[in-house]
Enzyme design. Structure first.
Site, PDB file in Angstrom:
ATOM      1  N   ASP A 191      43.479  48.391  48.735  1.00 23.26           N
ATOM      2  CA  ASP A 191      42.593  48.765  47.629  1.00 23.26           C
ATOM      3  C   ASP A 191      43.394  49.685  46.709  1.00 23.26           C
ATOM      4  OD1 ASP A 191      40.236  49.162  46.075  1.00 23.26           O
ATOM      5  OD2 ASP A 191      39.850  51.039  47.118  1.00 23.26           O
ATOM      6  N   SER A 192      42.848  49.914  45.512  1.00 24.56           N
ATOM      7  CA  SER A 192      43.486  50.851  44.594  1.00 24.56           C
ATOM      8  C   SER A 192      43.411  52.275  45.137  1.00 24.56           C
ATOM      9  CB  SER A 192      42.772  50.817  43.244  1.00 24.56           C
ATOM     10  OG  SER A 192      41.431  51.241  43.423  1.00 24.56           O
ATOM     11  N   CYS A 209      39.017  45.244  47.054  1.00 23.32           N
ATOM     12  CA  CYS A 209      38.878  45.834  45.716  1.00 23.32           C
ATOM     13  C   CYS A 209      38.335  44.747  44.798  1.00 23.32           C
ATOM     14  CB  CYS A 209      40.261  46.286  45.250  1.00 23.32           C
ATOM     15  SG  CYS A 209      40.325  46.911  43.573  1.00 23.32           S
ATOM     16  N   GLU A 265      38.575  59.799  44.368  1.00 27.56           N
ATOM     17  CA  GLU A 265      39.986  59.976  44.758  1.00 27.56           C
ATOM     18  C   GLU A 265      40.377  61.456  44.761  1.00 27.56           C
ATOM     19  OE1 GLU A 265      42.376  57.699  45.748  1.00 27.56           O
ATOM     20  OE2 GLU A 265      40.808  56.173  45.810  1.00 27.56           O
ATOM     21  N   CYS A 321      32.028  47.744  43.211  1.00 27.50           N
ATOM     22  CA  CYS A 321      33.328  48.404  43.397  1.00 27.50           C
ATOM     23  C   CYS A 321      33.281  49.044  44.775  1.00 27.50           C
ATOM     24  CB  CYS A 321      33.527  49.470  42.314  1.00 27.50           C
ATOM     25  SG  CYS A 321      34.904  50.604  42.616  1.00 27.50           S
ATOM     26  N   HIS A 372      34.681  51.524  46.089  1.00 24.09           N
ATOM     27  CA  HIS A 372      34.533  52.986  46.102  1.00 24.09           C
ATOM     28  C   HIS A 372      33.055  53.400  46.062  1.00 24.09           C
ATOM     29  CE1 HIS A 372      38.819  53.127  45.007  1.00 24.09           C
ATOM     30  NE2 HIS A 372      38.799  54.428  45.226  1.00 24.09           N
TER      31      HIS A 372
END
Ligand code: DGL
Length: 260
Positions: free
Chosen positions: A10-11, A73, A151, A183, A185
């Site tokens: 994932d990012s 992602c 993040e 998403c 996240h």
């Protein structure tokens, strides 16, 4: 039959929500999780940049000996999975906003989709959206800034609450009864969303479906681990280790910081 690990990228830390579902459904599998936090967020980047980052992550996981890759992602899936499938011989599992389940469940015929700019602007998303939303009011909302706060370890900050409230308002005005988390996240926002949304609004994410699809593909390709080799879960990040640690809590195994 293969004891090689499943690779997940994932990012950043969002894909840990997918890792958890996979780990619960397939506890006999080893996993390698790659958090490309240094390059997060992917959402505002153009398609070419997202494809390049996805290729970099894929090759890193292939070099680690992974047998299958989960693109955990939505932004990378909707922009890059076709290229990845064309270029590499191993199976890929992707994740896309769950519009279909939302369309089937919605009674008010109004749904909200919270996703990144990169996902909402992708061709793949448009195709899926057109297929399932003909008789629906779909409120699409970019979740700008949310990934950055997660993040930074600011999940439960006032700033996050304000941001989310402002993104939910147009959806509440439209009387949505389903909110699609587009998403990975955003899964971690669930406790906050439950506080802010009326109780009848369903929060829909695709984590469990991705885990089921991973199992199915491993079975079909005869790659399930049926050996007695001891399984391992390892997490690699080019960002801060502490954010992964806080989201994994007690489930953690090894977390390694990499320069990548
Ligand atoms: N977890 C990614 C997704 O599912 C976040 C994208 C980003 O880095 O902006 O879309």
């Amino acid at each position: 039959m293969s004891s090689k690990p499943i690779g997940i990228f994932d990012s950043g830390v969002g894909g840990l929500s997918i890792w958890r579902e996979i780990h619960q459904l397939l506890p006999m599998e080893s996993t390698i999780y790659l958090s490309d936090s240094k390059h997060a967020p992917y959402g505002p980047k153009g398609e070419k940049a997202i494809i390049d980052l996805s290729i970099k992550n894929t090759e890193w996981l292939i070099n680690k000996g992974c047998k299958l890759i989960v693109v955990a992602c939505n932004t990378a899936t909707t922009n890059a999975i076709n290229t990845l499938r064309k270029n590499y011989p191993l199976p890929f599992i992707g994740i896309e906003p769950a519009i279909k389940p939302a369309a089937l469940q919605s009674k008010s015929k109004a749904i909200g989709i919270l996703a990144t700019k990169g996902t909402l602007g992708s061709q793949l998303f448009h195709k899926t959206s057109q297929l399932y939303s003909s008789d629906l009011l779909v409120i699409e909302q970019e979740g700008n800034g949310i990934v950055e706060l997660i993040e930074d370890g600011a999940l439960y900050s006032d700033e996050m609450k304000h941001l989310i409230l402002s993104y939910l308002q147009p959806m509440l005005d439209a009387e949505i009864d389903c909110l699609v988390l587009g998403c990975t996240h955003y899964h971690f926002l669930t406790p906050i969303l439950k506080q802010l949304l009326p109780a009848h609004v369903k929060i829909i994410d695709s984590g469990k479906a991705v885990a089921r699809q991973t199992k199915k593909v491993l079975e079909n390709t005869k790659l399930l681990n049926t050996t007695t080799v001891k399984k391992r879960n390892h997490f690699y990040t080019n960002g801060e280790k502490k954010v992964i640690t806080s989201l994994l809590k007690s489930e953690t195994a090894g977390i390694t910081k990499i320069d990548f």
